[in-house]
Design a protein around this motif. Structure first.
Motif, PDB file in Angstrom:
ATOM      1  N   ARG A  50      -7.988   0.697  -4.009  1.00  0.00           N
ATOM      2  CA  ARG A  50      -7.424   2.029  -3.829  1.00  0.00           C
ATOM      3  C   ARG A  50      -7.295   2.649  -5.206  1.00  0.00           C
ATOM      4  O   ARG A  50      -6.495   2.189  -6.021  1.00  0.00           O
ATOM      5  N   CYS A  61      -7.932   4.275   2.993  1.00  0.00           N
ATOM      6  CA  CYS A  61      -7.139   3.124   2.550  1.00  0.00           C
ATOM      7  C   CYS A  61      -7.154   2.025   3.620  1.00  0.00           C
ATOM      8  O   CYS A  61      -7.725   2.190   4.698  1.00  0.00           O
ATOM      9  N   LEU A  87       0.835  -1.202   0.000  1.00  0.00           N
ATOM     10  CA  LEU A  87       0.000   0.000   0.000  1.00  0.00           C
ATOM     11  C   LEU A  87       0.872   1.256   0.000  1.00  0.00           C
ATOM     12  O   LEU A  87       0.642   2.198  -0.758  1.00  0.00           O
ATOM     13  N   ARG A  94     -14.802   0.700  -1.685  1.00  0.00           N
ATOM     14  CA  ARG A  94     -13.392   0.699  -1.297  1.00  0.00           C
ATOM     15  C   ARG A  94     -13.039  -0.566  -0.515  1.00  0.00           C
ATOM     16  O   ARG A  94     -11.874  -0.956  -0.459  1.00  0.00           O
TER      17      ARG A  94
END
Ligand SMILES: [Zn+2]
Ligand SMILES: [Zn+2]
Length: 382
Positions: free
Chosen positions: A175, A184, A150, A242
């Motif tokens: 993302r 996130c 990430l 998400r």
């Protein structure tokens, strides 16, 4: 008659076959409203982690006709993988997962371009490659690996579809690219969890009850949802959610998550990296010729320096690059030799190649100037 499955170059042939009335492997999926075979064929997708879910995702993307896959995994095939991995067979035991998977995929889809990287993500796939990929997919199983992926995607604004499995389900996270304010994965962790980074993601409390439970059912289901999100994104329709929570009981639903203001993963690198002639195969000495004497190019992970005895000053094995966990005693005075590490490329031996220091292909490296100012440089493909 059904032709072989085409990859990037053969889409034109595939289409020509269609016009001539010959059947092609992709004819059925082309009938799906909104399907765009050419976009898939033109796409490069990075798959981080080629375990159970990574096998499913890589197989699905290859069959769907994605043109190029980069598969990154440092591990070897173990016997417990064999109940959940379509790309590994008993004959592949102890072989590198990324390479074995790449070989199986080539048999499945001969025209697929597939590049195995037998390394942890940080050494296997450079930031430049993440930035250039159409999509990055996470199929790793520790918090640390998920956060590292990430963090690297956030730095270069790469799109990420990240998966995680649990015994009876799992989750998929999306993302979007270049939208640093989106919530996130790390936004949903506490600071403690973010710092406590090497536990399996699904259980934040340490426990020693043996290996994580896992089955092909959860891997296939989570892999299928991850593939769906990936294909939709590649064809120009990014998911609206998400976080998707997947339960083998039959319920799969989007979960609302919000941006945590203290989450550190929202600061993209706004500098445009200057291109270098050097690649990951270049030696440190050659690389340094591209910098002014006051510039300090650095690596993202530290590398070990030659062992040195601080008591008697002996360099016992100047040529060796010791393992950081390896303990040795000085041959002359018997003192404990401690390995020292550095991220400063000027500390590394001049004849060492960057990849030997753990630097990934097409990596973007930070450089500190004389006044402490920061910029970044990008290694060439080589
Ligand atoms: Zn966040
Ligand atoms: Zn000594």
């Amino acid at each position: 008659m059904i032709d072989g499955l085409p990859g990037r170059e053969s889409v034109a042939t595939d289409m020509a076959d269609g016009l001539r009335g010959r059947e092609s492997a992709y004819d059925r999926q082309r009938l799906i409203p909104g399907w765009d075979q050419d976009r898939l064929a033109a796409a490069t997708v990075v798959v981080a982690g080629v375990g159970a879910v990574g096998n499913e995702i890589a197989k699905n993307l290859a069959l769907a006709g994605v043109g190029r896959l980069i598969l990154c995994d440092p591990d070897a095939v173990s016997v417990t993988n064999l109940s959940r991995t379509v790309l590994f067979t008993p004959g592949d035991l102890h072989g590198p997962k990324a390479e074995v998977a790449a070989e199986s995929l080539r048999r499945l889809v001969p025209t697929l371009q597939v590049e195995p990287r037998i390394a942890p993500l940080i050494s296997g796939v450079g930031l430049g490659e993440l930035a250039d990929a159409a999509l990055v997919i996470g199929a790793v199983d520790t918090i640390r690996a998920r956060m590292q992926l990430l963090g690297r995607c956030a730095l270069v604004g790469a799109a990420l579809v990240d998966s995680g499995t649990q015994p009876w389900g799992g989750e998929v996270r999306f993302r979007p690219p270049d939208q640093p304010d989106e919530p996130c994965y790390a936004c949903t962790l506490t600071e403690h969890q973010r710092s406590h980074s090497d536990l399996p993601w699904s259980c934040f409390e340490p426990r020693d009850t043996g290996p994580e439970p896992a089955s092909i059912a959860a891997a296939a289901l989570v892999g299928a949802w991850t593939t769906t999100a990936a294909l939709e994104f590649l064809m120009g329709r990014p998911p609206a959610w998400r976080l998707l929570s997947i339960e083998l009981t039959g319920r799969t639903s989007p979960v609302q998550i919000s941006r945590n203001p203290s989450c550190p993963y929202h600061h993209p690198w706004t500098d445009h990296p200057s291109p270098l002639a050097s690649s990951a195969d270049t030696t440190v000495a050659e690389l340094l010729t591209e910098f002014a004497p006051e510039d300090e190019p650095e690596t993202w992970t530290d590398f070990p320096l030659p062992l040195f005895c601080r008591v008697c000053g002996l360099y016992p094995q100047l040529a060796d690059r010791p393992d950081r966990d390896h303990v040795q005693l000085c041959a002359r005075c018997g003192a404990l030799l401690r390995s020292v590490t550095s991220v400063r490329l000027r500390d590394a031996g001049s004849d060492i190649r960057l990849r030997e220091l753990g630097v990934a292909p097409e990596e973007i490296l930070p450089v500190r100037g004389a006044q402490g100012e920061r910029r970044c440089v990008r290694l060439s493909r080589g």
